[in-house]
Design a protein around this motif. Sequence first.
Motif, PDB file in Angstrom:
ATOM      1  N   LYS A  73       7.872   4.109   7.484  1.00 45.02           N
ATOM      2  CA  LYS A  73       7.938   3.615   6.104  1.00 45.02           C
ATOM      3  C   LYS A  73       6.821   4.215   5.244  1.00 45.02           C
ATOM      4  CE  LYS A  73       9.533  -0.784   8.023  1.00 45.02           C
ATOM      5  NZ  LYS A  73       9.209  -2.222   8.210  1.00 45.02           N
ATOM      6  N   CYS A  74       6.512   5.482   5.494  1.00 45.60           N
ATOM      7  CA  CYS A  74       5.481   6.163   4.698  1.00 45.60           C
ATOM      8  C   CYS A  74       6.027   6.511   3.316  1.00 45.60           C
ATOM      9  CB  CYS A  74       5.021   7.450   5.385  1.00 45.60           C
ATOM     10  SG  CYS A  74       4.241   7.212   6.992  1.00 45.60           S
ATOM     11  N   ASP A  75       5.126   6.627   2.376  1.00 46.77           N
ATOM     12  CA  ASP A  75       5.487   7.148   1.056  1.00 46.77           C
ATOM     13  C   ASP A  75       5.342   8.663   1.023  1.00 46.77           C
ATOM     14  OD1 ASP A  75       5.766   4.566  -0.724  1.00 46.77           O
ATOM     15  OD2 ASP A  75       4.010   4.261   0.546  1.00 46.77           O
ATOM     16  N   PHE A  76       4.397   9.168   1.816  1.00 45.58           N
ATOM     17  CA  PHE A  76       4.171  10.606   1.949  1.00 45.58           C
ATOM     18  C   PHE A  76       3.770  10.899   3.391  1.00 45.58           C
ATOM     19  CE2 PHE A  76       2.911   9.412  -2.366  1.00 45.58           C
ATOM     20  CZ  PHE A  76       3.624  10.302  -3.158  1.00 45.58           C
ATOM     21  N   VAL A  77       4.108  12.106   3.851  1.00 47.49           N
ATOM     22  CA  VAL A  77       3.581  12.618   5.123  1.00 47.49           C
ATOM     23  C   VAL A  77       3.109  14.044   4.892  1.00 47.49           C
ATOM     24  CG1 VAL A  77       4.211  13.468   7.422  1.00 47.49           C
ATOM     25  CG2 VAL A  77       4.849  11.160   6.734  1.00 47.49           C
ATOM     26  N   PHE A  78       1.890  14.330   5.350  1.00 43.85           N
ATOM     27  CA  PHE A  78       1.394  15.702   5.297  1.00 43.85           C
ATOM     28  C   PHE A  78       1.602  16.317   6.670  1.00 43.85           C
ATOM     29  CE2 PHE A  78      -1.757  19.095   5.538  1.00 43.85           C
ATOM     30  CZ  PHE A  78      -1.434  19.796   4.372  1.00 43.85           C
ATOM     31  N   ALA A  92       0.827  -1.210   0.000  1.00 46.11           N
ATOM     32  CA  ALA A  92       0.000   0.000   0.000  1.00 46.11           C
ATOM     33  C   ALA A  92       0.862   1.261   0.000  1.00 46.11           C
ATOM     34  CB  ALA A  92      -0.925   0.006   1.217  1.00 46.11           C
ATOM     35  N   ILE A  93       0.420   2.253  -0.741  1.00 46.01           N
ATOM     36  CA  ILE A  93       1.029   3.587  -0.700  1.00 46.01           C
ATOM     37  C   ILE A  93       0.511   4.254   0.572  1.00 46.01           C
ATOM     38  CG2 ILE A  93       1.218   5.830  -1.838  1.00 46.01           C
ATOM     39  CD1 ILE A  93       0.552   4.274  -4.488  1.00 46.01           C
ATOM     40  N   LEU A  94       1.406   4.523   1.512  1.00 51.08           N
ATOM     41  CA  LEU A  94       0.995   4.998   2.833  1.00 51.08           C
ATOM     42  C   LEU A  94       1.199   6.505   2.961  1.00 51.08           C
ATOM     43  CD1 LEU A  94       0.066   4.533   5.744  1.00 51.08           C
ATOM     44  CD2 LEU A  94       2.431   3.908   6.326  1.00 51.08           C
ATOM     45  N   VAL A  95       0.126   7.191   3.333  1.00 47.15           N
ATOM     46  CA  VAL A  95       0.171   8.630   3.586  1.00 47.15           C
ATOM     47  C   VAL A  95      -0.102   8.857   5.068  1.00 47.15           C
ATOM     48  CG1 VAL A  95      -0.729  10.909   2.985  1.00 47.15           C
ATOM     49  CG2 VAL A  95      -0.682   9.085   1.254  1.00 47.15           C
ATOM     50  N   GLY A  96       0.882   9.394   5.774  1.00 46.67           N
ATOM     51  CA  GLY A  96       0.717   9.723   7.187  1.00 46.67           C
ATOM     52  C   GLY A  96       0.507  11.214   7.364  1.00 46.67           C
ATOM     53  N   PHE A  97       0.113  11.600   8.567  1.00 52.75           N
ATOM     54  CA  PHE A  97      -0.156  13.000   8.884  1.00 52.75           C
ATOM     55  C   PHE A  97       0.507  13.352  10.204  1.00 52.75           C
ATOM     56  CE2 PHE A  97      -3.213  11.898   5.809  1.00 52.75           C
ATOM     57  CZ  PHE A  97      -3.671  13.066   5.198  1.00 52.75           C
ATOM     58  N   LYS A  98       1.015  14.585  10.298  1.00 50.64           N
ATOM     59  CA  LYS A  98       1.604  15.056  11.543  1.00 50.64           C
ATOM     60  C   LYS A  98       1.171  16.489  11.807  1.00 50.64           C
ATOM     61  CE  LYS A  98       4.046  14.749  15.259  1.00 50.64           C
ATOM     62  NZ  LYS A  98       3.569  13.869  16.355  1.00 50.64           N
ATOM     63  N   LEU A  99       0.522  16.699  12.942  1.00 45.99           N
ATOM     64  CA  LEU A  99       0.067  18.029  13.346  1.00 45.99           C
ATOM     65  C   LEU A  99       0.922  18.516  14.511  1.00 45.99           C
ATOM     66  CD1 LEU A  99      -2.104  20.298  13.131  1.00 45.99           C
ATOM     67  CD2 LEU A  99      -3.389  19.039  14.883  1.00 45.99           C
ATOM     68  N   ILE A 157       5.298  15.877   2.119  1.00 45.02           N
ATOM     69  CA  ILE A 157       6.691  15.448   1.979  1.00 45.02           C
ATOM     70  C   ILE A 157       6.717  14.038   1.418  1.00 45.02           C
ATOM     71  CG2 ILE A 157       8.886  15.130   3.201  1.00 45.02           C
ATOM     72  CD1 ILE A 157       7.528  16.727   5.553  1.00 45.02           C
ATOM     73  N   ASP A 158       7.565  13.786   0.416  1.00 43.25           N
ATOM     74  CA  ASP A 158       7.654  12.425  -0.111  1.00 43.25           C
ATOM     75  C   ASP A 158       8.933  11.745   0.377  1.00 43.25           C
ATOM     76  OD1 ASP A 158       9.806  13.185  -1.733  1.00 43.25           O
ATOM     77  OD2 ASP A 158       8.625  13.273  -3.571  1.00 43.25           O
ATOM     78  N   ALA A 159       9.101  10.487   0.010  1.00 47.18           N
ATOM     79  CA  ALA A 159      10.209   9.678   0.522  1.00 47.18           C
ATOM     80  C   ALA A 159      11.571  10.181   0.050  1.00 47.18           C
ATOM     81  CB  ALA A 159      10.015   8.216   0.116  1.00 47.18           C
ATOM     82  N   GLN A 160      11.601  10.984  -1.000  1.00 46.41           N
ATOM     83  CA  GLN A 160      12.848  11.559  -1.494  1.00 46.41           C
ATOM     84  C   GLN A 160      13.135  12.928  -0.878  1.00 46.41           C
ATOM     85  OE1 GLN A 160      10.532  10.033  -3.828  1.00 46.41           O
ATOM     86  NE2 GLN A 160      11.816   8.257  -3.312  1.00 46.41           N
TER      87      GLN A 160
END
Length: 255
Positions: free
Chosen positions: A204-209, A176-183, A226-229
Amino acid sequence: MNILITAGGTSEKIDNVRSITNHSTGRLGKAIGETFLANGHFVTYVTTPQALRPKSEDNLTVVEIETTKDLESALRAQFKLHSFDSIIHSMAVSDFTTETTLSEDLFIEKLAESLTKKGNLTDLAKLTEELYHSLDEIGETIQQEKKIPSGTDRLLLFLKKNPKIISMLKDEQPQAILVGFKLLVGVSTEELLQVGQAILTKNKCDFVFANDLEKIHGNQHEGILIDAQGQTETAETKNEIAQLIVKKVEEKWRK
């Protein structure tokens, strides 16, 4: 694509009529879900009874939960049934859950009883050790009342740390393409990026907002994807965030 979205905010029971929760409305998760649905994807939407959700349609399945424990159980059940192309973990999950609750009088009684059994505790290090041990024992007290009486002047609430749900998602669904969030609250852009990148790497997220509560007002919802790169893109409203996340997930899935 087959998409799983978590949205809203979990709550942790104090008794049968009281709980601890957060201010998450699920509005952002709703926008993300509606955007995926509008693009023809299948959405499993895990949320809480009070949170907003997309309008009912054939491609939408809604799963209701309340506590963090409920969330973990619901996700594991879904993972046994389905293989998801992407997981959007936007739910505000409680960091702590209730362990037990005691009145001031009962707490002092139990602490005094526990320390009395230990004999002479004049050594500071030994006293500190025994206090920790006593608190562990008191925390295991089974709460009998279905509704805690309101007569006590002080109510002591014991909280214990919840497991981090995001940490198990890639282990359960590695494809799964994993998108996490951080506030965060009141931080610099540099700190927001640093913390967001750390969350991405650790889980191991692919993206974090990553976003700052002080920059969320009405329709304004400024944040950075933010992406993994380490590449970043910004958005300034919930609809922009939803469009950005869906676009990035679709692009990665096609690759």
